[in-house]
Design an enzyme around this catalytic site. Structure first.
Site, PDB file in Angstrom:
ATOM      1  N   SER A 428       0.828  -1.209   0.000  1.00  0.00           N
ATOM      2  CA  SER A 428       0.000   0.000   0.000  1.00  0.00           C
ATOM      3  C   SER A 428       0.860   1.257   0.000  1.00  0.00           C
ATOM      4  O   SER A 428       0.378   2.338  -0.249  1.00  0.00           O
ATOM      5  CB  SER A 428      -0.927   0.001   1.215  1.00  0.00           C
ATOM      6  OG  SER A 428      -0.165  -0.167   2.381  1.00  0.00           O
ATOM      7  N   HIS A 449      -3.069  -2.989  -5.829  1.00  0.00           N
ATOM      8  CA  HIS A 449      -3.357  -2.578  -4.452  1.00  0.00           C
ATOM      9  C   HIS A 449      -4.856  -2.654  -4.171  1.00  0.00           C
ATOM     10  O   HIS A 449      -5.642  -1.856  -4.664  1.00  0.00           O
ATOM     11  CB  HIS A 449      -2.820  -1.158  -4.209  1.00  0.00           C
ATOM     12  CG  HIS A 449      -3.121  -0.657  -2.833  1.00  0.00           C
ATOM     13  ND1 HIS A 449      -3.423   0.663  -2.576  1.00  0.00           N
ATOM     14  CD2 HIS A 449      -3.188  -1.318  -1.644  1.00  0.00           C
ATOM     15  CE1 HIS A 449      -3.673   0.790  -1.271  1.00  0.00           C
ATOM     16  NE2 HIS A 449      -3.538  -0.390  -0.701  1.00  0.00           N
ATOM     17  N   GLU A 461      -6.390  -0.397  -7.095  1.00  0.00           N
ATOM     18  CA  GLU A 461      -5.410   0.578  -7.587  1.00  0.00           C
ATOM     19  C   GLU A 461      -4.339  -0.193  -8.359  1.00  0.00           C
ATOM     20  O   GLU A 461      -3.659  -1.044  -7.791  1.00  0.00           O
ATOM     21  CB  GLU A 461      -4.782   1.276  -6.366  1.00  0.00           C
ATOM     22  CG  GLU A 461      -4.456   2.709  -6.581  1.00  0.00           C
ATOM     23  CD  GLU A 461      -3.976   3.401  -5.291  1.00  0.00           C
ATOM     24  OE1 GLU A 461      -3.922   4.623  -5.314  1.00  0.00           O
ATOM     25  OE2 GLU A 461      -3.653   2.742  -4.285  1.00  0.00           O
ATOM     26  N   ASN A 499      -3.724   6.323  -0.723  1.00  0.00           N
ATOM     27  CA  ASN A 499      -3.131   6.516   0.604  1.00  0.00           C
ATOM     28  C   ASN A 499      -2.317   7.799   0.677  1.00  0.00           C
ATOM     29  O   ASN A 499      -2.263   8.458   1.706  1.00  0.00           O
ATOM     30  CB  ASN A 499      -2.265   5.309   0.989  1.00  0.00           C
ATOM     31  CG  ASN A 499      -3.135   4.127   1.379  1.00  0.00           C
ATOM     32  OD1 ASN A 499      -4.324   4.293   1.637  1.00  0.00           O
ATOM     33  ND2 ASN A 499      -2.579   2.943   1.412  1.00  0.00           N
TER      34      ASN A 499
END
Length: 725
Positions: A428, A449, A461, A499
Site C-alpha cells: 500500500s 493494491h 489501484e 493513501n
C-alpha cells in the site's frame, strides 16, 4: 430528425395488423431526446394508420431500454441542449399519446427496462417480459427522481410499500419476481417474446385480455390513513439512512401527492421536481461519479494501443493474512483457480480458514448456494513452496510491509514463475522500483493494491512503474473488471494515489487535537459530513501498527509537509493498538461497539509536551465547517500534487479513488469535484492562512496556488501532455 444520429425508433407493421415499434440506440437503447421524439412520431403514425390495430413496443438486440441518456444530463444542466417543456414526455407523450390511445399497446421486455425504459413500458396497457430481464427505477443514484411518470405508475402496479422500496434503494427486480408483483403480466422465453406480445395486444383489442391504464389503477393502493403511515415510516428511514440527501424525501412527497390529489396532479409535481433536482449539486456530483467510474479504464498510451488482454487461467497469492485471503476470495468468486502460499502449515491453515469463512458468509446471506460454495472453494489449493507456481499466469504478493522481505520474494518468483507471468504486489505504500530492484523482470512488475477488506471494497489501484509494459496493465485492467472491481491506473510513488492523497487526513486531525480540539467531536463532524467513520475511528480499525508503519513512510518521503505527532506511538506503548486490542481512541465491547474513552486526555497531554505545542483556544471554538475544511483541504492539496506529478492521469480518477477507496461521500462528487464546488481561490486562501499559523503542513502546493491565481478549477481531464508518468 437527422439520419446520422444513432438513436431512433423504427416501425414495422405485420400482416396481423400489429405495429412493432423498436427502440434503437446501442449499447443499451438509452432514451436520448431524439429517440423519444421518434417514439412519439412513430406512435402517432401507428394511431393514424388504418392497417394498424394494435402496437407492441420493444428494444433492439435483446435489450428493451436502459433508461434516459445520462450524457444528456450535462447538456441539459449547461443549457447546451434545449430542455423539453415540463411534462412533455410524462404527460404529452406517455400519458396522453401512449396510455390514452384508442389502440392497445404491449411492451415486450428483454434484457433490461430501467429508469425511463421501465416508465415507457408502464405506460403501455400490458407488459410481457423474459424471466431474467431486469426492471427497476434507479434514478436516485443520479440525484434525480423518475421523471417520465414512474413515481405515479409504479405504486399503482405494485403497491406503495414495494414501489417505495424499489425507488429508494434503486434495486431492480427480475422478470420472475415482476410477475408476482403485478409489474408484468406474463413471463416467456426470449424466442417467444414478440409473438406473445403481438397476440396479447390483439387479445386486448378483442376484450379477451384486460385493457389497463396503469395510471388509473387503484386496487393496489392502501386507504389514505394507511398510506400516510407508510409515507411517514419511509421518511423516518430515509432521514436515518441518508441524512445529507434531499432527493429521496422529494420522491416520497411526489408519490404522496399522486395518492392524495390524484395521478394527474402527481405527474405535474413529478415534472416540476425533476427539473429542480436536475440542476441540484447532488445530481451534478452523482453524474460526475457515473462518468468518472466509466472513464477509469481509458488510459492514454496504454488502452489506445489496440492490445488485447491475455487470458489469466491461474493465480497464485503469497500470504494468507487479512489481505491475501480477501484477494483470494475475490478471485475465487469470479472462477479463477488460486494457489495460496504461506511460510508454514499453521499460517496456511489459518489463511485457508479465512477464505472459507469469507465465502461461507455469502452462503449465510443467501448470495451463494451451498453447491456453488463447494465448487468455488474447490478452486483453492494451499502451498508451502513454489513448486506449483510453474504454470501460473499471475502472482499477487500480499505479505507484510517489509522491503527486504518483498525483494527476496520477487527474486524467488522470477526463478519459479513462467516468463509471461504477471508479478504483482499488494503493497500500500512501498515504492515498486525498490521491490523489484533485485530482479530482471521490471517490465512485468505491477502494483495490484486492494483495499481492506479486499473481497468487499470496490477499488483496485493498479500501480505502474516507468518500466511496466502496457500489456501487463491491460491484462490487470481485465482481471479487475472480471472480479467486479473498479480499476484505477496510477503512477508509482510513496502511497500511490489513495493513501498518499489521504495521509494528511489523520495528520490534520492529530494537529487539531494537540492544539485543543476534541477527538470525538472531530469524528462526529466528519461522519456527519458523510464519511463512513472519522479519522480516529479509522486509525482504530486499521490498527496502530499499520498506522505507524505507513505514517513513517510519509514522514520519511515528505518530511517538509508531514505533521509528526507522538500520540499514536504513546498509546501503542501502553498496549492500546486499536480495535483488535479492544482499546484505541475508543474502547470496544464484545460486539466491537465503540465508546469514547476519556483516558485519551492523558496521552494527548503527554504528546503535546513532546511536540512542544500549546493549546490554542480558537481550536475549542472551531465551527463544524472549519473542522471539515482543516481536515479535507490538506487532502485536496495532496491530491493536487498527485495530479501535477502525473501520478493520476485525470482528476476523475482521483474522485473515484476517494469514493471507492476511502468512502468519500459519492453525493459530493469526489474529492476534486467537491473542491471545485468551493473554488480553488477559497481553498488556497484558507490553507495560506493556516500555514502562517500552524506551519508548512498546510502550505498550498504550487499547482493549487497557480490554479487559484487564475481562478481556474482544479480538475484535469486527460490531456496527452499531462499523462506522462
Amino acid at each position: 430528425m437527422s439520419s446520422n444520429t444513432k438513436g431512433r425508433t423504427t416501425i414495422d407493421v405485420g400482416a396481423d395488423g400489429v405495429a412493432v415499434i423498436t427502440i434503437i440506440n446501442p449499447p443499451v437503447n438509452s432514451l436520448a431526446l431524439d429517440v423519444l421524439y421518434s417514439l412519439k412520431e412513430n406512435y402517432e403514425q401507428a394511431l393514424r394508420r388504418d392497417d394498424v390495430k394494435a402496437i407492441v413496443v420493444t428494444g433492439a438486440n435483446g435489450k428493451f431500454s436502459g433508461g434516459f441518456d445520462i450524457s444528456a444530463f450535462g447538456k441539459l444542466q449547461g443549457g447546451t441542449v434545449e430542455s423539453p417543456k415540463p411534462g412533455f414526455i410524462s404527460v404529452e407523450i406517455l400519458t396522453d399519446t401512449v396510455e390514452a390511445a384508442r389502440k392497445p399497446s404491449v411492451a415486450a421486455i428483454d434484457g433490461l427496462a430501467l429508469g425511463g425504459g421501465l416508465e415507457v413500458a408502464m405506460a403501455c396497457h400490458a407488459r410481457i417480459s423474459t424471466p431474467n430481464a431486469q426492471l427497476g427505477l434507479p434514478e436516485l443514484q443520479l440525484g434525480v427522481l423518475p421523471g417520465f411518470g414512474g413515481t405515479q405508475r409504479l405504486p399503482r402496479l405494485v403497491g406503495l410499500a414495494k414501489s417505495l422500496e424499489m425507488i429508494l434503494t434503486s434495486k431492480p427486480v427480475k422478470g420472475e419476481e415482476a410477475v408476482n408483483l403485478g409489474l408484468v403480466d406474463a413471463v416467456v422465453p426470449s424466442n417467444q417474446l414478440l409473438g406473445t406480445a403481438r397476440k396479447w395486444a390483439l387479445d386486448i383489442l378483442e376484450c379477451r385480455k384486460p385493457w389497463v391504464a396503469s395510471l388509473h389503477k387503484t386496487d393496489k393502493i392502501e386507504p389514505l390513513g394507511e398510506a400516510r403511515e407508510i409515507f411517514k415510516f419511509a421518511r423516518v428511514q430515509t432521514r436515518k439512512q441518508a441524512p445529507n440527501l434531499q432527493h429521496p424525501l422529494v420522491v416520497i412527497d411526489v408519490i404522496e401527492e399522486g395518492i392524495v390529489s390524484g395521478p394527474r396532479a402527481g405527474l405535474w409535481k413529478e415534472a416540476e421536481a425533476f427539473q429542480a433536482l436536475l440542476h441540484s449539486d447532488t445530481c451534478k456530483a452523482l453524474v460526475n461519479v457515473f462518468f468518472a467510474q466509466r472513464a477509469t479504464t481509458k488510459v492514454p498510451g496504454v488502452t489506445d494501443l489496440g492490445l488485447k488482454p491475455r487470458r489469466i487461467k491461474k493465480v497464485a497469492i503469497l500470504g494468507g493474512g487479512l489481505m491475501g485471503s480477501g484477494i483470494a476470495t475475490a478471485l475465487l468468486r469470479s472462477g479463477y483457480p488460486v494457489i495460496l502460499k504461506e511460510v508454514n502449515d499453521k499460517f496456511l491453515q489459518a489463511g485457508l480458514g479465512r477464505v472459507k469463512a469469507n465465502l461461507q458468509s455469502g452462503v449465510k446471506k443467501g448470495k451463494m448456494s451451498q453447491e456453488k460454495f463447494e465448487k468455488t472453494f474447490s478452486l483453492l489449493k494451499g502451498a508451502l513452496d513454489y513448486e506449483g507456481f510453474r504454470d501460473v499466469d499471475m502472482v499477487i504478493e500480499a505479505v507484510i510491509e517489509n522491503v527486504s522481505l518483498k525483494q527476496q520474494i520477487f527474486a524467488d518468483l522470477e526463478k519459479y514463475c513462467p516468463p509471461h507471468c504477471i508479478l504483482a504486489s499488494n503493497t500500500s505504500t512501498i515504492d515498486l522500483n525498490l521491490i523489484g530492484e533485485k530482479t530482471k523482470s521490471q517490465d512485468r512488475i505491477i502494483g495490484a493494491h486492494f483495499f481492506s477488506p479486499a473481497h468487499v471494497m470496490p477499488l483496485l489501484e493498479i500501480v505502474r512503474t516507468q518500466k511496466t509494459s502496457p500489456q501487463i496493465i491491460v491484462d490487470l485492467l481485465d482481471v479487475g473488471k472480471k472480479i467486479k472491481k473498479t480499476p484505477v491506473v496510477v503512477g508509482n510513488c510513496t502511497g500511490f494515489a489513495v493513501n498518499r492523497m489521504f495521509f494528511p487526513y489523520t495528520q490534520a486531525a492529530l494537529l487539531l487535537v494537540e492544539r485543543g480540539a476534541d477527538v470525538f467531536r472531530i469524528d462526529r463532524i466528519i461522519t456527519k459530513f458523510g464519511m463512513p467513520m472519522g479519522p480516529f475511528r479509522l486509525c482504530d480499525l486499521v490498527g496502530f501498527g499499520v498506522a505507524i508503519a505507513t505514517g513513517g513512510q510519509f514522514v520519511m518521503n515528505f518530511p517538509e509537509r508531514t505533521y509528526k505527532s507522538m500520540l499514536i506511538p504513546l498509546m501503542q506503548e501502553d498496549k492500546r493498538a486499536g480495535e483488535t486490542t479492544r482499546k484505541g481512541f475508543y474502547v470496544y465491547d464484545d460486539r466491537r461497539k465503540a465508546s469514547p474513552d476519556p483516558e485519551i486526555k492523558k496521552y494527548i497531554e503527554k504528546a503535546r509536551e513532546m511536540s512542544g505545542v500549546t493549546i490554542d483556544h480558537k481550536m475549542a471554538k472551531l465551527s463544524d465547517k472549519d473542522i471539515i475544511e482543516m481536515i479535507f483541504f490538506p487532502v485536496v492539496n495532496e491530491a493536487c500534487r498527485v495530479l501535477a506529478e502525473g501520478i493520476a492521469v485525470k482528476s476523475s480518477d482521483l474522485d473515484i479513488s476517494a469514493i471507492m477507496g476511502m468512502g468519500f461521500p459519492p453525493y459530493r462528487g469526489g474529492i476534486i469535484f467537491w473542491a471545485d464546488t468551493l473554488g480553488s481561490k477559497y481553498i488556497c486562501s484558507r490553507l495560506d492562512e493556516w500555514s502562517r499559523m500552524y506551519g508548512d503542513f498546510f502550505k498550498p502546493c504550487s499547482y493549487l496556488a497557480e490554479r487559484a491565481a487564475k481562478g481556474a478549477p482544479l480538475s484535469l481531464t486527460t490531456d496527452p501532455a499531462k499523462s506522462r508518468l
